[in-house]
Design a protein around this motif. Structure first.
Motif, mmCIF file in Angstrom:
data_model
loop_
_atom_site.group_PDB
_atom_site.id
_atom_site.type_symbol
_atom_site.label_atom_id
_atom_site.label_comp_id
_atom_site.label_asym_id
_atom_site.label_seq_id
_atom_site.Cartn_x
_atom_site.Cartn_y
_atom_site.Cartn_z
ATOM 1 N N ILE A 50 0.585 -1.239 0.119
ATOM 2 C CA ILE A 50 0.162 0.016 0.022
ATOM 3 C C ILE A 50 0.708 1.243 0.061
ATOM 4 O O ILE A 50 0.361 2.255 -0.655
ATOM 5 C CB ILE A 50 -0.958 -0.122 1.195
ATOM 6 N N ALA A 51 1.901 1.179 0.568
ATOM 7 C CA ALA A 51 3.193 2.217 0.515
ATOM 8 C C ALA A 51 3.403 2.657 -0.826
ATOM 9 O O ALA A 51 3.505 3.763 -1.233
ATOM 10 C CB ALA A 51 4.207 2.117 1.353
ATOM 11 N N PHE A 52 3.938 1.563 -1.644
ATOM 12 C CA PHE A 52 4.243 1.727 -3.003
ATOM 13 C C PHE A 52 2.961 2.293 -3.740
ATOM 14 O O PHE A 52 3.146 3.115 -4.765
ATOM 15 C CB PHE A 52 4.751 0.415 -3.658
ATOM 16 N N ARG A 53 1.776 1.875 -3.732
ATOM 17 C CA ARG A 53 0.610 2.188 -4.272
ATOM 18 C C ARG A 53 0.473 3.945 -4.303
ATOM 19 O O ARG A 53 0.320 4.374 -4.920
ATOM 20 C CB ARG A 53 -0.605 1.452 -3.968
ATOM 21 N N MET A 54 0.639 4.247 -2.776
ATOM 22 C CA MET A 54 0.408 5.616 -2.566
ATOM 23 C C MET A 54 1.700 6.648 -3.078
ATOM 24 O O MET A 54 1.508 7.513 -3.466
ATOM 25 C CB MET A 54 0.340 5.916 -1.113
ATOM 26 N N TYR A 228 8.176 -2.352 -8.817
ATOM 27 C CA TYR A 228 7.945 -1.012 -9.196
ATOM 28 C C TYR A 228 6.951 -1.003 -10.400
ATOM 29 O O TYR A 228 6.000 -0.030 -10.194
ATOM 30 C CB TYR A 228 9.126 -0.325 -9.519
ATOM 31 N N GLY A 229 7.132 -1.617 -11.429
ATOM 32 C CA GLY A 229 6.243 -1.713 -12.500
ATOM 33 C C GLY A 229 4.817 -2.046 -12.004
ATOM 34 O O GLY A 229 3.857 -1.280 -12.247
ATOM 35 N N GLY A 235 -0.948 2.063 -8.707
ATOM 36 C CA GLY A 235 -1.104 3.630 -8.170
ATOM 37 C C GLY A 235 -1.819 4.565 -9.188
ATOM 38 O O GLY A 235 -2.602 5.102 -8.989
ATOM 39 N N ILE A 236 -1.534 4.330 -10.670
ATOM 40 C CA ILE A 236 -1.802 4.977 -11.599
ATOM 41 C C ILE A 236 -3.036 4.455 -12.262
ATOM 42 O O ILE A 236 -4.194 5.182 -12.253
ATOM 43 C CB ILE A 236 -0.969 5.418 -12.703
#
Length: 302
Positions: A50-54, A228-229, A235-236
């Motif tokens: 969830i941190a990477f998503r935000m 990351y991908g 996220g987007i």
């Protein structure tokens, strides 16, 4: 040529365009469950996910929030605190419980449980606000929950571990989002959906990213390239775009039709799970999905 026909053609095109945007937004938003399952294959946990998503979605929401701060009247102190509360309940707590639950249950069951949010809104309104529930609404609730039981029993019998825990966590997610919807209704009218969502998402992003640095070492940000991908997609494509697409659809075709178009969500998740994750599509799942969609359709007609 009849003038009424020529006049109705652009209106029909605009309506179909809005409907297409609503369906696209619902499919993209539902896809986050599939992306989360793919991310879990890289041995990351819900806090990191969830941190990477935000991290990837925050720049967009922050840009919109800054634009609104420059073009709109300043918020009162009371509204600022309300937005902090909404961001923590509606997007931080709800999302965190959702991604925690996804570690234990199928994406099909997760999406069906989340799709019960309107029924939670109705039940909370009845319990706390003393709103009357009609017979038709009770029938809609019963139909939807029968569908959830169908899919839940299927997952329970499939040998999956901790299905009860996962279903409970995702149910908590749906309940938290229902509380957010109830509390945000009056603020949406005053502040506008775009402004409220961008502010609330900034609060949620700060909470999710801050939680990561409190609970995990900074070295946890170093992950394999696919993480990351997939997080960028999460996220987007699965967060930012569905939010804006849903708002655009509501402006074109109204909230009622837009919400009904969102009924494609559980169906798309079921088949995306089969296509990308290899999760089986059984008759029990299809039957449960039909019951949930029928119940929500009855509720949305009301």
């Amino acid at each position: 040529m009849d003038k009424s026909i020529t006049d109705s053609a652009p209106a029909r095109a605009a309506y179909l365009g809005g409907l297409g945007i609503a369906i696209g937004g619902a499919v993209l938003f539902s896809t986050k469950a599939v992306v989360a399952k793919l991310l879990y294959r890289y041995q990351i946990d819900a806090v990191t996910l969830i941190a990477f998503r935000m991290i990837f979605s925050l720049p967009v929401f922050a840009a919109v929030a800054l634009w609104k701060m420059r073009t709109e009247a300043p918020l009162s102190n009371a509204d600022r605190w309300r937005i902090v509360g909404l961001g923590l309940v509606g997007y931080y707590l709800s999302s965190f419980l959702d991604f925690l639950g996804l570690q234990y249950i199928s994406v099909g069951l997760e999406r069906l449980i989340l799709f019960l949010t309107p029924t939670f809104v109705l039940l909370i309104s009845s319990t706390l606000l003393k709103h009357h529930i009609s017979r038709k609404q009770w029938l809609a609730l019963l139909t939807s929950y029968c569908g959830i039981v169908f899919v839940f029993l299927h997952d329970l019998n499939s040998g999956s571990r901790n299905v009860m825990l996962g279903a409970t966590l995702v149910t908590g997610s749906a309940a938290a989002y229902a509380v957010y919807l109830l509390l945000s209704g009056e603020m949406v009218k005053r502040l506008g959906a775009l402004r409220l969502v961008s502010y609330a998402m900034c609060v949620s992003s700060a909470a999710c990213i801050g939680q990561f640095f409190l609970l995990r070492p900074a070295s946890g940000l170093v992950q394999p390239l696919p993480v990351y991908g997939l997080s960028l997609v999460n996220g987007i494509l699965c967060t930012v775009m569905p939010v804006f697409m849903t708002m655009a659809a509501v402006e074109r075709i109204g909230p009622g039709t837009a919400s009904q178009a969102g009924m494609i969500g559980p169906v798309s998740t079921l088949f995306l799970g089969a296509l990308l994750l290899g999760e089986p599509v059984t008759s029990w799942q299809l039957g449960g999905t039909v019951l949930v969609l029928a119940g929500i359709y009855l509720l949305s007609k009301k």
